[in-house]
Design a protein around this motif. Structure first.
Motif, PDB file in Angstrom:
ATOM      1  N   ASN C  14       0.810  -1.218   0.000  1.00 55.32           N
ATOM      2  CA  ASN C  14       0.000   0.000   0.000  1.00 55.32           C
ATOM      3  C   ASN C  14       0.836   1.256   0.000  1.00 55.32           C
ATOM      4  OD1 ASN C  14      -2.908  -0.391   0.006  1.00 55.32           O
ATOM      5  ND2 ASN C  14      -2.472  -1.727   1.750  1.00 55.32           N
ATOM      6  N   ARG C  17       4.257   0.711  -2.837  1.00 55.19           N
ATOM      7  CA  ARG C  17       4.032   0.806  -4.274  1.00 55.19           C
ATOM      8  C   ARG C  17       4.441   2.168  -4.834  1.00 55.19           C
ATOM      9  NH1 ARG C  17      -0.142   2.030  -7.738  1.00 55.19           N
ATOM     10  NH2 ARG C  17      -1.294   2.910  -6.000  1.00 55.19           N
ATOM     11  N   THR C  18       4.154   3.224  -4.075  1.00 59.40           N
ATOM     12  CA  THR C  18       4.481   4.547  -4.609  1.00 59.40           C
ATOM     13  C   THR C  18       5.469   5.317  -3.736  1.00 59.40           C
ATOM     14  OG1 THR C  18       2.449   5.311  -3.590  1.00 59.40           O
ATOM     15  CG2 THR C  18       2.384   4.940  -5.949  1.00 59.40           C
ATOM     16  N   SER C  70      -2.766   6.942   8.532  1.00 62.27           N
ATOM     17  CA  SER C  70      -3.246   8.120   9.249  1.00 62.27           C
ATOM     18  C   SER C  70      -3.229   7.903  10.768  1.00 62.27           C
ATOM     19  CB  SER C  70      -4.678   8.413   8.807  1.00 62.27           C
ATOM     20  OG  SER C  70      -5.258   9.344   9.678  1.00 62.27           O
ATOM     21  N   ASN C  96       1.906  10.694   8.389  1.00 63.95           N
ATOM     22  CA  ASN C  96       0.853  10.070   7.586  1.00 63.95           C
ATOM     23  C   ASN C  96       1.316   9.947   6.125  1.00 63.95           C
ATOM     24  OD1 ASN C  96      -1.457   9.424   6.183  1.00 63.95           O
ATOM     25  ND2 ASN C  96      -2.762  10.878   7.281  1.00 63.95           N
ATOM     26  N   GLU C  99      -2.543   7.570   3.682  1.00 65.91           N
ATOM     27  CA  GLU C  99      -3.712   8.327   3.234  1.00 65.91           C
ATOM     28  C   GLU C  99      -3.328   9.640   2.561  1.00 65.91           C
ATOM     29  OE1 GLU C  99      -3.635   6.523   5.820  1.00 65.91           O
ATOM     30  OE2 GLU C  99      -5.568   5.591   6.211  1.00 65.91           O
ATOM     31  N   GLN C 100      -2.273  10.272   3.092  1.00 66.49           N
ATOM     32  CA  GLN C 100      -1.965  11.593   2.557  1.00 66.49           C
ATOM     33  C   GLN C 100      -0.749  11.588   1.641  1.00 66.49           C
ATOM     34  OE1 GLN C 100      -2.247  14.509   5.654  1.00 66.49           O
ATOM     35  NE2 GLN C 100      -4.326  13.886   6.151  1.00 66.49           N
ATOM     36  N   TRP C 103      -1.363   6.874  -1.229  1.00 65.19           N
ATOM     37  CA  TRP C 103      -2.653   6.603  -1.857  1.00 65.19           C
ATOM     38  C   TRP C 103      -3.121   7.717  -2.793  1.00 65.19           C
ATOM     39  CZ3 TRP C 103      -6.004   4.060   2.597  1.00 65.19           C
ATOM     40  CH2 TRP C 103      -5.636   2.690   2.681  1.00 65.19           C
ATOM     41  N   VAL C 104      -2.505   8.863  -2.689  1.00 56.73           N
ATOM     42  CA  VAL C 104      -2.997   9.965  -3.510  1.00 56.73           C
ATOM     43  C   VAL C 104      -2.015  10.401  -4.601  1.00 56.73           C
ATOM     44  CG1 VAL C 104      -4.689  10.908  -1.912  1.00 56.73           C
ATOM     45  CG2 VAL C 104      -2.307  11.574  -1.690  1.00 56.73           C
ATOM     46  N   HIS C 105      -0.801   9.872  -4.549  1.00 54.44           N
ATOM     47  CA  HIS C 105       0.149  10.232  -5.595  1.00 54.44           C
ATOM     48  C   HIS C 105       0.662   8.968  -6.262  1.00 54.44           C
ATOM     49  CE1 HIS C 105      -0.255  13.934  -3.567  1.00 54.44           C
ATOM     50  NE2 HIS C 105       0.515  13.609  -2.545  1.00 54.44           N
ATOM     51  N   ASP C 106       0.614   8.951  -7.559  1.00 59.30           N
ATOM     52  CA  ASP C 106       0.971   7.729  -8.256  1.00 59.30           C
ATOM     53  C   ASP C 106       2.423   7.675  -8.710  1.00 59.30           C
ATOM     54  OD1 ASP C 106      -0.996   5.981  -8.098  1.00 59.30           O
ATOM     55  OD2 ASP C 106      -2.084   6.622  -9.896  1.00 59.30           O
ATOM     56  N   ASP C 107       3.159   8.738  -8.443  1.00 62.09           N
ATOM     57  CA  ASP C 107       4.514   8.838  -8.945  1.00 62.09           C
ATOM     58  C   ASP C 107       5.494   8.526  -7.809  1.00 62.09           C
ATOM     59  OD1 ASP C 107       6.029  11.095 -11.202  1.00 62.09           O
ATOM     60  OD2 ASP C 107       7.059   9.991  -9.617  1.00 62.09           O
ATOM     61  N   LYS C 108       6.262   7.480  -7.980  1.00 58.07           N
ATOM     62  CA  LYS C 108       7.091   7.016  -6.867  1.00 58.07           C
ATOM     63  C   LYS C 108       8.142   8.045  -6.433  1.00 58.07           C
ATOM     64  CE  LYS C 108       8.929   2.743  -5.079  1.00 58.07           C
ATOM     65  NZ  LYS C 108       8.946   1.308  -5.271  1.00 58.07           N
TER      66      LYS C 108
END
Ligand SMILES: Cc1cc2nc3c(=O)[nH]c(=O)nc-3n(C[C@H](O)[C@H](O)[C@H](O)COP(=O)(O)OP(=O)(O)OC[C@H]3O[C@@H](n4cnc5c(N)ncnc54)[C@H](O)[C@@H]3O)c2cc1C
Ligand code: SF4
Ligand code: SF4
Ligand code: SF4
Ligand code: SF4
Ligand code: SF4
Lengths: 297, 161, 682
Positions: C14, C17-18, C70, C96, C99-100, C103-108
């Motif tokens: 989770n 990944r990024t 979070s 955090n 969640e912050q 999960w909200v940014h797809d660029d590693k």
């Protein structure tokens, strides 16, 4: 008029009702006046009052200046309308009790902005800017007033915006920024503007605080911005417009323009005028459910 | 690997001061719902928007933020009933003050965001980031006049470290 | 030097990944003060927590950052684990990065940079976290219930049956409140007295309940768990313990005044119980009227009293009792002054102040535009009540005639921004329907008209009840009444039917007003004694309109019944039971534990401007005098009561000199967080 004040002051001192009368006396040269602390009845003749009496004496009632009234139970003070607003504000903020002061109110027709400009009379050329929109020339809360005190309607807003503030507000953002940047460039953080303010009554000012030091102690641009924004923010709805901060500044920075602007804001948005009431709380510690929020997304 | 986020020549730095009951939870929800929003924002979690001191915003700008977000519960929803009303007044005054100083108040964004408004959160952050990117670096704060003495202290610190 | 441990969680994939968690951990390890880092798959799992605890113990960590999900998820988990490992729980913070961030940014690359930044901010912040101890406070397991209406009765029984000691303070001589006045109750038309009296008796007989009837609360000090109430027991002039309630005295008393309970429809003796089923059945002497007390004449009651329990020298008595919680159940009244608007006669006791005898005599009884037969809902309840002044026969007050035509007017004073209150009183539609039925059950050939604005019958069985009233013959006219005037011995009701657009005139024998339900006349003073908030009408404010509807704005004080807002009996009872369960939850522990994230004051710095006192929504800040070594006054300062503070931090912002600080969110912590802000994009 001054005779009546002197007589009253003499009586107060003679029958021990007050321990001291703070007023004005002739200064070091004919254009100047100086604050004076009269403690003996025979000295009351030193008291004077005219358009040169610029100083805001309530500063000495501020608890920070406690040394000036050591052991004094009650202080008599000569106050112009605007000074008495400062006293009212001090009482409202619990910095003073009403029964600790005896207010000798004087009717005022305005004072000069700087001693240097005194040429024997008061006119538009040398009148202090705070006096142009004054509605307390007949003071509010007094214990003694020479003669009959006429009723004045003070319900309205302050009459005029200070021309300097209006001028600045007429500018573009960047120009305004440049104006302040140039002015603040001169500020070397002597904190005279704070020391002279009757409402800077904090035991430890936030700028002297080091855990943490919100305000960078150095006198570089950021530190100076931060100081002036903070100071002005702390005086929102509390400044009673004596203008002493500007007059005290050795670098001729017009810091009270900030306070004047905030005075307008507070009045426009919350209908609040400082120093008029003992009960009303200043606008940053009260709220209304339907306050302005046009800037909020 | 996920999609690449577009990189611009200038990426604004944005600091957000948020209340933990509404906005912070709203931002969490954006995460749980796998929305995406611009990565320029850093959040400081506070109990209430009424705890947000103008001092924080001044410091954030000093610290190089190009924009500041202030956010809390909608009026009437404050966990402490009235905190956001005080925040609203304080910010009204503070914005006017900044404006009078000529500091660009477009760089301060105030928004009510509830714990359910994840979408609003992403929109506010995205739009604000775009806006600040347009505005460019916060030049008013960035052309720094360095205090020589402070510089000297920093230098000394480095040497001793 | 700080010894900080940083624990970066991959959260399976989770986060990983990024976010390059290893890079985040490595970067953290290079920060000042960080002595230990971990990069692990599931920090919250049992092995993850073991690793966390082990690191704390072995490395002697004095603060920990967990870069993971979070804080709403696992802050409590890790704080507990830290406590188990001997580290103060408030020295653990969460960055955090799920969640912050992940999960909200797809660029590693970007996700990693942001995670580093978020972790830095927390590392700097935690250097200023102080170890905090939970406040432990004593808890007095005794409850004060103010008001002995159905709300107070229900809450008292619930609590006492759960083993909690309860004291009820009721200012009238008897329990019962307004419900005791009702004849039959909607929507089932069961008799109010029949369901109420057994409860009142149960209260009186319960070993854990003490009833202070004819008493008032004078002062409430202290805070949640530790209140101290000053109760004024008004002199009854009758010795409680001796009185058997035989009634000899009130039957023999030769004088009489208007009965408050009967809304002035009949008289009562000067030594009296308000109504026959009163509980306790101990009478009181109205000292403002009694000639023995006023001028030492009469004293008949003392002569006839068998057990000799009348004592004319009795004085008011002050009792001080400690409580852990308070339930406020002070109820409602009907809007007192709307009679005037309708030309009705106002019974003297409903005027705001108590009138002298002379003033009362001067009040016109009839004529002169005052219409005696315009009454309010509660008066109608009394006329319809089997134990009421007419023995349950509906007779009009002026001449005792049985009214052939009755007009009921709904929304009198309610939903009326000009002369009344803005809100809907909610119960009037229902009780008006009830009244038409009671009337028609009693006067079979009688005609009932109802003028209404809308029918609001949102309750279980309520709409059906309205339908039943209409089927039983009540004629509903949608429209307002413009004028009531006298016509012979009748009242001419001029109204309009807005559905047909026609004027409607009815000649009525009696008019019943469904007057608005408003708070008690002294609701605001009572709120000030209790230190709780109230709205613009005087109803007490709940702490949160949706989520905390029975908590008042002050910790440990709960609300029940109509003092909080308009309600019918089922809602009142439900709220009373809810309040009781809140008290039970509060009392379920032996002592009170309070979160240490509360404000504290640097009293030397404080300049006593009281701005913090003004903004604190929980009245948690006291003004105290500091003394020097000789006990002389030195200075004033603010002081926070950790029992009341809820940790909002409003005071902290309001204080210019930052003399008051919210622990857990101190200036130093936030400052450190801001200055650690790098904002690096990649
Ligand atoms: C005309 C009418 C008809 C109604 N019919 C129905 C019906 O048919 N069905 C139904 O469900 N509901 C009905 N209701 C509503 C019902 O009466 C109320 O919901 C219920 O009585 C509320 O109870 P309570 O305990 O909250 O308040 P109350 O009954 O008002 O009790 C409050 C008690 O607190 C005491 N008190 C007040 N202040 C203090 C103080 N400062 N110190 C000490 N004691 C104090 C008072 O003396 C009183 O005893 C009707 C209401 C009216 C007006
Ligand atoms: S008095 Fe003038 S120079 Fe001194 S701190 Fe104030 S503005 Fe700066
Ligand atoms: S801020 Fe300046 S003008 Fe205002 S009260 Fe203080 S010294 Fe006077
Ligand atoms: S500037 Fe602010 S903190 Fe400093 S003395 Fe004035 S009011 Fe107090
Ligand atoms: S606001 Fe600050 S200075 Fe004023 S009373 Fe409270 S703690 Fe003291
Ligand atoms: S933190 Fe909030 S509740 Fe606590 S004392 Fe300050 S203002 Fe009151």
């Amino acid at each position: 008029m001054i005779e009546q004040i002197r007589n009253q002051a003499r009586q107060l001192l003679e029958n021990g009702e007050v321990d001291v009368v703070i007023g004005y006396a002739e200064g070091s040269d004919p254009t100047r006046t100086t604050p004076v602390f009269v403690r003996k009845p025979e000295d009351v003749d030193r008291l004077i009052y005219d358009a040169r009496c610029i100083n805001s004496l309530p500063l000495y009632l501020n608890k920070r200046h406690e040394y000036t009234k050591k052991g004094w139970k009650k202080t008599g003070i000569i106050g112009k309308g605007c000074d008495i607003r400062a006293i009212t504000q001090l009482i409202a903020e619990n910095q003073l009790r009403r029964d600790e002061v005896y207010i000798l109110g004087v009717p005022c027709e305005g004072v000069v902005s700087h001693f240097e400009k005194w040429d024997g009379s008061l006119h538009d050329g040398n009148r202090a800017s705070k006096c142009t929109d004054c509605d307390v020339m007949i003071p509010l809360d007094t214990d003694f007033f020479p003669g009959e005190k006429p009723e004045v309607d003070r319900s309205g807003p302050y009459k005029v915006t200070s021309p300097k503030v209006a001028n600045l507000m007429g500018m573009e953002n960047d120009q305004r920024f440049a104006f302040w940047r140039d002015d603040f460039d001169r500020c070397f953080k002597c904190y005279a503007c704070r020391e002279v303010c009757p409402h800077c009554s904090c035991n430890v000012c936030i700028t002297d605080e080091t855990t943490p030091s919100w305000i960078d102690p150095a006198a570089h641009k950021k530190g100076v911005f931060s100081w002036h924004l903070t100071r002005a923010m702390h005086l929102v709805g509390r400044c009673t417009g004596c203008g002493e901060c500007t007059r005290a500044c050795p670098m001729d920075i017009q810091v009270d323009l900030f306070n004047q602007r905030m005075k307008e804001i507070v009045q426009e948005n919350y209908g609040y005028k400082s120093g008029y009431s003992l009960e009303e709380k200043h606008p940053l510690i009260t709220y209304k459910v339907d306050d302005r929020e046009d800037f909020i997304k | 690997m996920g999609k690449k986020i577009e990189r611009h020549a200038f990426e604004p730095k944005i600091m957000a001061f948020v209340c933990k009951w509404c906005t912070y939870s709203g931002a969490d929800l954006a995460g749980t719902s796998r929305m995406d929003y611009s990565p320029n924002v850093r959040m400081v979690r506070l109990p209430c928007s009424g705890r947000i001191d103008p001092q924080f915003m001044i410091k954030a700008f000093e610290q190089g933020a190009d924009g500041v977000v202030v956010s809390g519960c909608h009026p009437g929803d404050c966990h402490y009933n009235e905190g956001n009303y005080y925040a609203r007044r304080r910010n009204t005054a503070f914005r006017e003050l900044m404006d009078f100083n000529g500091i660009d108040i477009e760089r301060i964004e105030f928004s009510w965001i509830s714990a359910a408004e994840a979408i609003k959160w992403t929109e506010v952050i995205d739009n604000f980031t775009d806006k600040v990117r347009e505005l460019g670096p916060h030049a008013q704060y960035s052309d720094d006049v360095v205090d020589p003495y402070a510089e000297f202290l920093v230098q000394k610190d480095r040497e001793t470290a | 030097m700080a010894k900080i441990g940083v624990f970066v969680c991959q959260c399976g994939n989770n986060i990983a990944r990024t976010v390059d968690t290893a890079a985040v951990a490595k970067d953290a390890s290079e920060q000042n003060g960080v002595v230990h880092v971990e990069d692990y798959k599931f920090m919250c799992s049992a092995p993850g927590q073991e690793m966390f605890k082990k690191a704390i113990k072995e490395k002697g960590l004095d603060a920990c950052i967990v870069a993971a999900c979070s804080p709403k998820m696992h802050e409590a988990t890790f704080r507990k684990a830290a406590e188990a490992a001997g580290l103060n729980p408030f020295k653990v913070e969460i960055a955090n990065i799920r969640e912050q961030c992940s999960w909200v940014h797809d660029d590693k690359e970007i996700g990693t940079a942001k995670s580093k930044d978020l972790t830095h901010m927390m590392i700097e912040r935690i250097k200023f976290n102080r170890p905090l101890e939970r406040y432990v406070m004593p808890l007095t397991k005794r409850t004060l219930i103010l008001g002995g209406g159905i709300a107070g009765i229900q809450a008292a029984l619930d609590l006492a049956n759960a083993g909690i000691e309860v004291h009820i303070v009721e200012r009238e001589p008897s329990l019962g409140g307004n419900m005791a006045r009702l004849s039959e109750t909607f929507p089932t038309l069961d008799c109010s007295q029949c369901i109420m009296t057994p409860k009142m008796v149960e209260v009186l007989d319960h070993p854990l309940i003490t009833v202070h009837a004819y008493a008032e609360l004078q002062k409430l000090e202290g805070f949640i768990g530790n209140f101290r109430a000053t109760i004024l027991q008004k002199a009854k002039f009758v010795i409680d313990d001796l009185c058997t309630g035989c009634g000899e005295c009130w039957e023999k008393c030769p004088f009489s005044v208007e009965s408050e309970f009967e809304m002035g429809l009949v008289k009562r003796p000067i030594i009296y119980i308000p109504f026959p089923q009163a509980v306790p059945t101990v009478p009181v002497i109205d000292k403002t009227e009694c000639p023995k007390i006023l001028k030492d004449k009469c004293g008949l009651c003392a002569q006839v009293c068998g057990p000799d329990c009348i004592d004319f020298t009795q004085q008011d008595e002050i009792k001080e009792i400690e409580f852990g919680a308070v339930i406020v159940a002070t109820g409602f009244q009907l809007m007192p002054n709307v009679y005037r608007e309708y030309g009705g006669w106002r019974p003297p006791h409903m005027t705001p102040k108590k009138l002298t005898k002379k003033e009362r005599a001067a009040l016109p009884r009839s004529g002169a535009g005052r219409l005696v037969d315009v009454i309010n809902g509660l008066e109608f309840e009394r006329l319809a009540s089997a134990s009421g002044p007419t023995g349950g026969q509906i007779r009009r007050p002026s001449d005792g005639k049985i009214p052939e035509t009755v007009v009921f007017i709904a929304c009198v004073g309610s939903r009326d921004c000009n002369k009344g209150v803005e809100y809907c009183s909610k119960i009037c539609c229902m009780y008006t329907a009830k009244h038409t039925m009671l009337y028609q059950h009693s006067v079979h050939h009688g005609k009932a008209y109802v003028f209404y604005m809308d029918i609001r019958a949102g309750g279980k069985g309520y709409e059906e009840f309205i339908n039943r009233a209409q089927n039983e013959g009540a004629q509903y006219i949608r429209g307002r009444v413009s004028r009531l005037s006298k016509k012979g011995d009748k009242i001419l009701v001029k109204g309009a039917d807005t559905l047909t657009g026609q004027a409607v005139d009815v000649e009525a024998d009696m008019v019943v007003l469904a007057t608005a339900m408003v708070p008690q006349g002294d609701a605001e003073e009572t709120a000030q004694i209790l230190g709780i908030g109230y709205d613009k009408h005087g109803f007490y404010s709940e702490q949160h309109p949706k989520l905390m509807p029975v908590d008042s704005s002050t910790g440990g004080i709960f609300l029940a019944g109509t003092c909080q807002g308009v309600k019918d009996i089922p809602e009142t009872v439900a709220q009373a039971s809810a309040a009781a369960s809140k008290v039970l939850a509060l009392f379920s522990k032996e002592e009170l534990q309070r979160d240490p994230e509360v404000a504290i004051v640097d009293q030397e710095k404080c300049m006593n401007c009281w701005d913090c006192v003004t903004v604190c929504p929980y009245l948690a800040i006291d003004r105290v005098e500091l003394k020097d070594r000789n006990g002389n006054f030195r200075k004033w300062a603010a002081q926070v009561n950790p029992g009341l503070c809820q940790g909002c931090g409003l005071c902290n912002t309001a204080c210019r000199s930052k003399s008051i600080e919210l622990q857990g969110y101190t200036n130093e912590q936030v400052y450190a967080q801001i200055t650690a802000f790098g904002g690096e994009f990649v």
